[in-house]
Design a protein around this motif. Sequence first.
Motif, PDB file in Angstrom:
ATOM      1  N   TRP A  77      62.494  19.709  80.411  1.00 26.34           N
ATOM      2  CA  TRP A  77      61.608  19.136  79.404  1.00 26.34           C
ATOM      3  C   TRP A  77      61.517  20.074  78.207  1.00 26.34           C
ATOM      4  CZ3 TRP A  77      60.586  14.273  80.338  1.00 26.34           C
ATOM      5  CH2 TRP A  77      60.429  13.818  81.650  1.00 26.34           C
ATOM      6  N   LEU A  78      61.551  19.516  77.015  1.00 26.31           N
ATOM      7  CA  LEU A  78      61.339  20.247  75.774  1.00 26.31           C
ATOM      8  C   LEU A  78      60.072  19.708  75.113  1.00 26.31           C
ATOM      9  CD1 LEU A  78      64.988  20.140  74.365  1.00 26.31           C
ATOM     10  CD2 LEU A  78      63.904  22.004  75.651  1.00 26.31           C
ATOM     11  N   PRO A  79      59.503  20.415  74.133  1.00 27.13           N
ATOM     12  CA  PRO A  79      58.413  19.796  73.378  1.00 27.13           C
ATOM     13  C   PRO A  79      58.877  18.448  72.837  1.00 27.13           C
ATOM     14  CG  PRO A  79      58.591  22.114  72.812  1.00 27.13           C
ATOM     15  CD  PRO A  79      59.793  21.787  73.664  1.00 27.13           C
ATOM     16  N   PRO A  80      58.039  17.422  72.889  1.00 27.27           N
ATOM     17  CA  PRO A  80      58.502  16.070  72.548  1.00 27.27           C
ATOM     18  C   PRO A  80      58.867  15.862  71.088  1.00 27.27           C
ATOM     19  CG  PRO A  80      56.157  16.081  73.074  1.00 27.27           C
ATOM     20  CD  PRO A  80      56.674  17.425  73.436  1.00 27.27           C
ATOM     21  N   VAL A  81      58.461  16.776  70.206  1.00 28.40           N
ATOM     22  CA  VAL A  81      58.902  16.747  68.811  1.00 28.40           C
ATOM     23  C   VAL A  81      59.403  18.138  68.442  1.00 28.40           C
ATOM     24  CG1 VAL A  81      57.410  14.849  68.083  1.00 28.40           C
ATOM     25  CG2 VAL A  81      56.559  17.194  67.995  1.00 28.40           C
ATOM     26  N   ALA A  82      60.282  18.189  67.443  1.00 23.68           N
ATOM     27  CA  ALA A  82      60.869  19.463  67.020  1.00 23.68           C
ATOM     28  C   ALA A  82      60.258  19.912  65.693  1.00 23.68           C
ATOM     29  CB  ALA A  82      62.382  19.320  66.873  1.00 23.68           C
ATOM     30  N   ASP A  83      59.856  21.172  65.618  1.00 23.83           N
ATOM     31  CA  ASP A  83      59.382  21.804  64.373  1.00 23.83           C
ATOM     32  C   ASP A  83      58.274  21.032  63.667  1.00 23.83           C
ATOM     33  OD1 ASP A  83      61.227  23.923  64.647  1.00 23.83           O
ATOM     34  OD2 ASP A  83      62.806  22.684  63.780  1.00 23.83           O
ATOM     35  N   PRO A  84      57.223  20.651  64.384  1.00 18.38           N
ATOM     36  CA  PRO A  84      56.138  19.931  63.715  1.00 18.38           C
ATOM     37  C   PRO A  84      55.173  20.877  63.011  1.00 18.38           C
ATOM     38  CG  PRO A  84      55.555  20.273  65.990  1.00 18.38           C
ATOM     39  CD  PRO A  84      56.941  20.863  65.814  1.00 18.38           C
ATOM     40  N   THR A  85      54.400  20.336  62.083  1.00 17.33           N
ATOM     41  CA  THR A  85      53.165  20.994  61.683  1.00 17.33           C
ATOM     42  C   THR A  85      52.166  20.778  62.813  1.00 17.33           C
ATOM     43  OG1 THR A  85      53.536  20.684  59.321  1.00 17.33           O
ATOM     44  CG2 THR A  85      51.254  20.976  60.033  1.00 17.33           C
ATOM     45  N   ILE A  86      51.504  21.853  63.239  1.00 19.52           N
ATOM     46  CA  ILE A  86      50.552  21.770  64.348  1.00 19.52           C
ATOM     47  C   ILE A  86      49.151  21.945  63.777  1.00 19.52           C
ATOM     48  CG2 ILE A  86      49.905  22.659  66.614  1.00 19.52           C
ATOM     49  CD1 ILE A  86      52.724  23.921  66.781  1.00 19.52           C
ATOM     50  N   LEU A  87      48.484  20.833  63.549  1.00 18.15           N
ATOM     51  CA  LEU A  87      47.129  20.827  63.004  1.00 18.15           C
ATOM     52  C   LEU A  87      46.145  20.677  64.157  1.00 18.15           C
ATOM     53  CD1 LEU A  87      45.356  20.761  60.412  1.00 18.15           C
ATOM     54  CD2 LEU A  87      45.551  18.259  60.499  1.00 18.15           C
ATOM     55  N   CYS A  88      45.114  21.496  64.154  1.00 17.94           N
ATOM     56  CA  CYS A  88      44.149  21.491  65.253  1.00 17.94           C
ATOM     57  C   CYS A  88      42.735  21.316  64.717  1.00 17.94           C
ATOM     58  CB  CYS A  88      44.226  22.794  66.045  1.00 17.94           C
ATOM     59  SG  CYS A  88      45.880  23.217  66.635  1.00 17.94           S
ATOM     60  N   VAL A  89      41.844  20.892  65.609  1.00 25.55           N
ATOM     61  CA  VAL A  89      40.444  20.666  65.249  1.00 25.55           C
ATOM     62  C   VAL A  89      39.566  21.466  66.196  1.00 25.55           C
ATOM     63  CG1 VAL A  89      38.642  18.949  64.856  1.00 25.55           C
ATOM     64  CG2 VAL A  89      41.045  18.334  64.511  1.00 25.55           C
TER      65      VAL A  89
END
Length: 256
Positions: free
Chosen positions: A49-61
Motif C-alpha cells: 500500500w502507498l499513500p492514496p494520493v501523490a505529493d498533496p498539499t496536506i491541510l489540517c484543522v
Amino acid sequence: MGERYARVRHEGRVWSARVLDSAVELLDGDWLRAPGAVVKTVSTGAIEWLPPVADPTILCVGRNYRAHAEELNNEVPQLPLFFLKQRGALAADGQVVHAPGWAGRIDYEGELVLVIGRTVRDCRSSDEALAAIKGLTIGNDITARALQSQDGQWTRAKGFDEFAPVGPWVVVDENPESRRVTTRVNGEIRQDGSTDEMIFACDRLIMEASRFMTLRPGDLIFTGTPSGVGPVQDGNQMEITIQGIGTLSNSIKIGD
C-alpha cells in the motif's frame, strides 16, 4: 460503501487500483482523474500500500472537536484553526513511523481526511464545497506534544517526516457526516467519537480554506480529532478505524 481506490506498488511498479475484498484491480490510468481500464487483478498479499494520493498539499484543522480542545485546556476556536504539514510527512498504511527520541512525547490523533477532487477557490456555498470532495480516507495527525507546547506554533511538532499516515484507500462519493472514529493502541480503545461532533463541518472547512488558498485535485484536509488523544511508546501499534471506510494501521519506532 462506495468504490474504493488506492495507489499500490506491485512488482516494482506504482499503480492506481480499485480495491476489492481480498484483491485489487490494477488500472492503466490515474484513479483520481481517469481510472482507465483494468490491466490485471492481483491479491492484496502481492502489493504494498502507498499513500492514496501523490505529493498533496496536506491541510489540517486543529481543535475541531470541542471535547478535544477542552482536554488540552485550549479555547474552542471561533473560526477553523488551519495549519499545514510538509509533504514529506505523508506515510502509508502499514509503514513504520519513525520519531527521534529527543522529540519527547509522541501522540496519536485519529482523523477523517477529505480528498479534494476538483479545483476550488473562494467557494461560497455548501453544495459547491461538498461537490469538491472526491472521497474519504483515514489519517493520523501524529504530534510531538512537548514541542507543540514549547514552540507556540505547530510546524515542527506536526511536521516530522512520516507524521501524516493516510490510507489505506479512498472511498469515493460518500457523505462525510455521521462517521464513527475509533483509535486503538495495541488493541485498546483510546478514542471513540463521531464526525457529527465537529465544531466546523466539512463543507464549512472547504469554504473557509478556499478563501485563502486554491484547493486542487488530490489535496488532503485532515478534519480534526476527537477527544482521547494520548502518548504512544516505542513499538506500539496504532489503528484508526472510521465507519464505512476501513482501518489505517501503523507502528511507531521512537529513538535516534
